[in-house]
Structure formats: structure tokens, C-alpha cells
Design a protein around this motif. Structure first.
Motif, PDB file in Angstrom:
ATOM      1  N   TYR A  84       6.997  10.429   2.846  1.00 17.61           N
ATOM      2  CA  TYR A  84       7.520   9.546   3.884  1.00 17.61           C
ATOM      3  C   TYR A  84       6.530   8.408   4.125  1.00 17.61           C
ATOM      4  CZ  TYR A  84       4.204  12.400   6.500  1.00 17.61           C
ATOM      5  OH  TYR A  84       3.072  13.050   6.910  1.00 17.61           O
ATOM      6  N   GLN A  85       7.066   7.264   4.498  1.00 13.95           N
ATOM      7  CA  GLN A  85       6.208   6.126   4.825  1.00 13.95           C
ATOM      8  C   GLN A  85       5.855   6.140   6.307  1.00 13.95           C
ATOM      9  OE1 GLN A  85       6.804   2.238   2.842  1.00 13.95           O
ATOM     10  NE2 GLN A  85       8.833   3.023   2.338  1.00 13.95           N
ATOM     11  N   PHE A  86       4.701   5.572   6.588  1.00 15.09           N
ATOM     12  CA  PHE A  86       4.220   5.451   7.959  1.00 15.09           C
ATOM     13  C   PHE A  86       4.176   6.841   8.600  1.00 15.09           C
ATOM     14  CE2 PHE A  86       4.416   1.141   7.024  1.00 15.09           C
ATOM     15  CZ  PHE A  86       5.676   0.792   6.581  1.00 15.09           C
ATOM     16  N   GLY A  87       4.473   6.987   9.846  1.00 14.34           N
ATOM     17  CA  GLY A  87       4.549   8.295  10.493  1.00 14.34           C
ATOM     18  C   GLY A  87       3.205   8.967  10.660  1.00 14.34           C
ATOM     19  N   GLY A  88       3.272  10.254  10.986  1.00 11.16           N
ATOM     20  CA  GLY A  88       2.088  11.024  11.310  1.00 11.16           C
ATOM     21  C   GLY A  88       1.602  11.879  10.158  1.00 11.16           C
ATOM     22  N   LEU A  89       0.968  12.989  10.506  1.00 11.38           N
ATOM     23  CA  LEU A  89       0.351  13.866   9.524  1.00 11.38           C
ATOM     24  C   LEU A  89       1.100  15.190   9.441  1.00 11.38           C
ATOM     25  CD1 LEU A  89      -3.360  13.196  10.527  1.00 11.38           C
ATOM     26  CD2 LEU A  89      -2.064  12.170   8.665  1.00 11.38           C
ATOM     27  N   ASN A  90       1.254  15.695   8.251  1.00 12.78           N
ATOM     28  CA  ASN A  90       1.961  16.954   8.016  1.00 12.78           C
ATOM     29  C   ASN A  90       1.131  17.789   7.056  1.00 12.78           C
ATOM     30  OD1 ASN A  90       3.802  19.002   7.176  1.00 12.78           O
ATOM     31  ND2 ASN A  90       5.517  17.685   7.739  1.00 12.78           N
ATOM     32  N   LEU A  91       0.763  19.001   7.493  1.00 10.40           N
ATOM     33  CA  LEU A  91      -0.128  19.806   6.653  1.00 10.40           C
ATOM     34  C   LEU A  91       0.615  20.700   5.664  1.00 10.40           C
ATOM     35  CD1 LEU A  91       0.090  22.836   7.989  1.00 10.40           C
ATOM     36  CD2 LEU A  91      -1.449  21.867   9.678  1.00 10.40           C
ATOM     37  N   ASN A  92       1.944  20.603   5.658  1.00 12.05           N
ATOM     38  CA  ASN A  92       2.725  21.448   4.745  1.00 12.05           C
ATOM     39  C   ASN A  92       2.843  20.807   3.367  1.00 12.05           C
ATOM     40  OD1 ASN A  92       3.757  23.622   6.641  1.00 12.05           O
ATOM     41  ND2 ASN A  92       4.393  21.769   7.707  1.00 12.05           N
ATOM     42  N   THR A  93       2.710  21.612   2.315  1.00 16.24           N
ATOM     43  CA  THR A  93       2.752  21.067   0.965  1.00 16.24           C
ATOM     44  C   THR A  93       4.112  20.448   0.649  1.00 16.24           C
ATOM     45  OG1 THR A  93       3.327  23.247   0.088  1.00 16.24           O
ATOM     46  CG2 THR A  93       0.996  22.646   0.083  1.00 16.24           C
ATOM     47  N   TRP A  94       5.185  20.940   1.287  1.00 16.96           N
ATOM     48  CA  TRP A  94       6.507  20.403   0.972  1.00 16.96           C
ATOM     49  C   TRP A  94       6.694  18.967   1.437  1.00 16.96           C
ATOM     50  CZ3 TRP A  94       8.441  19.008   5.570  1.00 16.96           C
ATOM     51  CH2 TRP A  94       8.193  19.801   6.698  1.00 16.96           C
ATOM     52  N   ALA A  95       5.795  18.481   2.291  1.00 20.15           N
ATOM     53  CA  ALA A  95       5.894  17.107   2.778  1.00 20.15           C
ATOM     54  C   ALA A  95       5.308  16.101   1.793  1.00 20.15           C
ATOM     55  CB  ALA A  95       5.189  16.983   4.118  1.00 20.15           C
ATOM     56  N   TYR A  96       4.786  16.579   0.672  1.00 22.33           N
ATOM     57  CA  TYR A  96       4.123  15.721  -0.303  1.00 22.33           C
ATOM     58  C   TYR A  96       4.867  15.807  -1.630  1.00 22.33           C
ATOM     59  CZ  TYR A  96       0.668  15.593   3.308  1.00 22.33           C
ATOM     60  OH  TYR A  96       0.059  15.404   4.519  1.00 22.33           O
ATOM     61  N   ASP A  97       5.269  14.651  -2.160  1.00 18.76           N
ATOM     62  CA  ASP A  97       6.101  14.677  -3.357  1.00 18.76           C
ATOM     63  C   ASP A  97       5.390  14.188  -4.610  1.00 18.76           C
ATOM     64  OD1 ASP A  97       8.123  11.640  -2.768  1.00 18.76           O
ATOM     65  OD2 ASP A  97       5.971  12.021  -2.609  1.00 18.76           O
ATOM     66  N   HIS A  98       4.151  13.776  -4.469  1.00 16.10           N
ATOM     67  CA  HIS A  98       3.378  13.395  -5.643  1.00 16.10           C
ATOM     68  C   HIS A  98       2.000  14.032  -5.549  1.00 16.10           C
ATOM     69  CE1 HIS A  98       6.463  10.212  -5.807  1.00 16.10           C
ATOM     70  NE2 HIS A  98       6.287  10.332  -7.118  1.00 16.10           N
ATOM     71  N   TRP A  99       1.589  14.622  -6.676  1.00 13.68           N
ATOM     72  CA  TRP A  99       0.344  15.370  -6.735  1.00 13.68           C
ATOM     73  C   TRP A  99      -0.478  14.955  -7.949  1.00 13.68           C
ATOM     74  CZ3 TRP A  99      -0.938  19.178  -3.121  1.00 13.68           C
ATOM     75  CH2 TRP A  99       0.070  19.502  -2.215  1.00 13.68           C
ATOM     76  N   GLY A 100      -1.787  14.997  -7.799  1.00 18.04           N
ATOM     77  CA  GLY A 100      -2.658  14.794  -8.938  1.00 18.04           C
ATOM     78  C   GLY A 100      -2.765  16.070  -9.760  1.00 18.04           C
ATOM     79  N   GLN A 101      -3.507  15.994 -10.841  1.00 18.45           N
ATOM     80  CA  GLN A 101      -3.638  17.132 -11.743  1.00 18.45           C
ATOM     81  C   GLN A 101      -4.702  18.116 -11.270  1.00 18.45           C
ATOM     82  OE1 GLN A 101      -5.171  14.304 -12.193  1.00 18.45           O
ATOM     83  NE2 GLN A 101      -7.260  14.880 -12.744  1.00 18.45           N
ATOM     84  N   GLY A 102      -5.520  17.703 -10.317  1.00 18.42           N
ATOM     85  CA  GLY A 102      -6.540  18.572  -9.755  1.00 18.42           C
ATOM     86  C   GLY A 102      -7.894  18.379 -10.414  1.00 18.42           C
ATOM     87  N   THR A 103      -8.937  18.642  -9.647  1.00 21.48           N
ATOM     88  CA  THR A 103     -10.300  18.593 -10.155  1.00 21.48           C
ATOM     89  C   THR A 103     -11.035  19.846  -9.664  1.00 21.48           C
ATOM     90  OG1 THR A 103     -12.308  17.230 -10.342  1.00 21.48           O
ATOM     91  CG2 THR A 103     -11.189  17.199  -8.216  1.00 21.48           C
TER      92      THR A 103
END
Length: 126
Positions: free
Chosen positions: A101-120
Motif C-alpha cells: 500500500y502507498q502512504f499510510g501507516g506501519l503494519n508488522l504482518n508479512t501479508w502486508a508486504y508484496d515484494h521481498w528481497g532474496q535475503g542476506t
């Protein structure tokens, strides 16, 4: 399409520091909240720290509060995580993520994020 690429992980002794970076390309990240999450072997992915789209609001897991600092440079489309006083229990693969989502507040749930890096990988030895 959004690409997130993390860097900066490694092996460090307890009490040491690392600085993670996450470079975003594709869709601009500057209007989206972003976050750092981590996953240790055999455990679920958990949130570490979040930052809103302006960088003016941040949120930390209790386990890292006072030791980690999240920051972003919207001009460079880059997210950072400064990790100090590292502990062996901080050992995990660290992922950056961009909110759906654009703008708005903070959400600590993983389902609120639709793009992820490969991890380090971050490994802290005792």
C-alpha cells in the motif's frame, strides 16, 4: 516490477555491528512503507523493524529496540538497517520488504508486504 536486493550481511562476533542495505529498483519505493524481517532456521519469519514512506515513523521489535536503527534514503531508493550490539540470537536470514500500500501507516504482518528481497545471512558468533 519491483526488485529488492539486500547486502551487508556476514559473520560477526557478539557485540559487533553490521549495516544492511536494500536497494530497490522498478516501482519507486518512496511512497511505500518498508520493513526488515528475519527468519532463523526452524522458525517463522518475524518482523524486525518498519519505516513509513516519509521515514518519519519507525517501529521496532522489542528484541532489537535500542540496538537496531532503520533508515531510508528515498532519493537513492535504498533502505538501511544499522545493527549494533549484535547477539547470537540475532542470527538469521534478513529480508527487506516493500508494503503493498502507498502512504499510510506501519503494519508488522508479512501479508502486508508484496515484494521481498532474496535475503542476506547474518551470523553472530558467541
Amino acid at each position: 516490477q519491483v526488485q529488492l536486493v539486500e547486502s551487508g550481511g556476514g559473520l560477526v562476533q557478539a557485540g559487533g555491528s553490521l549495516r544492511l542495505s536494500c536497494a530497490a529498483s522498478g516501482r519507486t519505493s518512496r511512497t511505500y512503507a518498508m520493513g526488515w524481517f528475519r527468519q532463523a532456521p526452524g522458525k517463522e519469519r518475524e518482523f524486525v523493524s518498519l519505516i513509513n514512506w516519509t521515514g518519519g515513523r519507525t517501529y521496532y521489535a522489542d528484541s532489537v529496540k535500542g540496538r537496531f536503527t532503520i533508515d531510508r534514503d528515498n532519493a537513492l531508493n535504498t533502505l538501511y538497517l544499522q545493527m549494533n550490539s549484535l547477539k547470537p540470537e540475532d542470527t538469521a536470514v534478513y529480508f527487506c520488504a516493500q508494503a503493498s500500500y502507498q502512504f499510510g501507516g506501519l503494519n508488522l504482518n508479512t501479508w502486508a508486504y508484496d515484494h521481498w528481497g532474496q535475503g542476506t545471512q547474518v551470523t553472530v558468533s558467541s
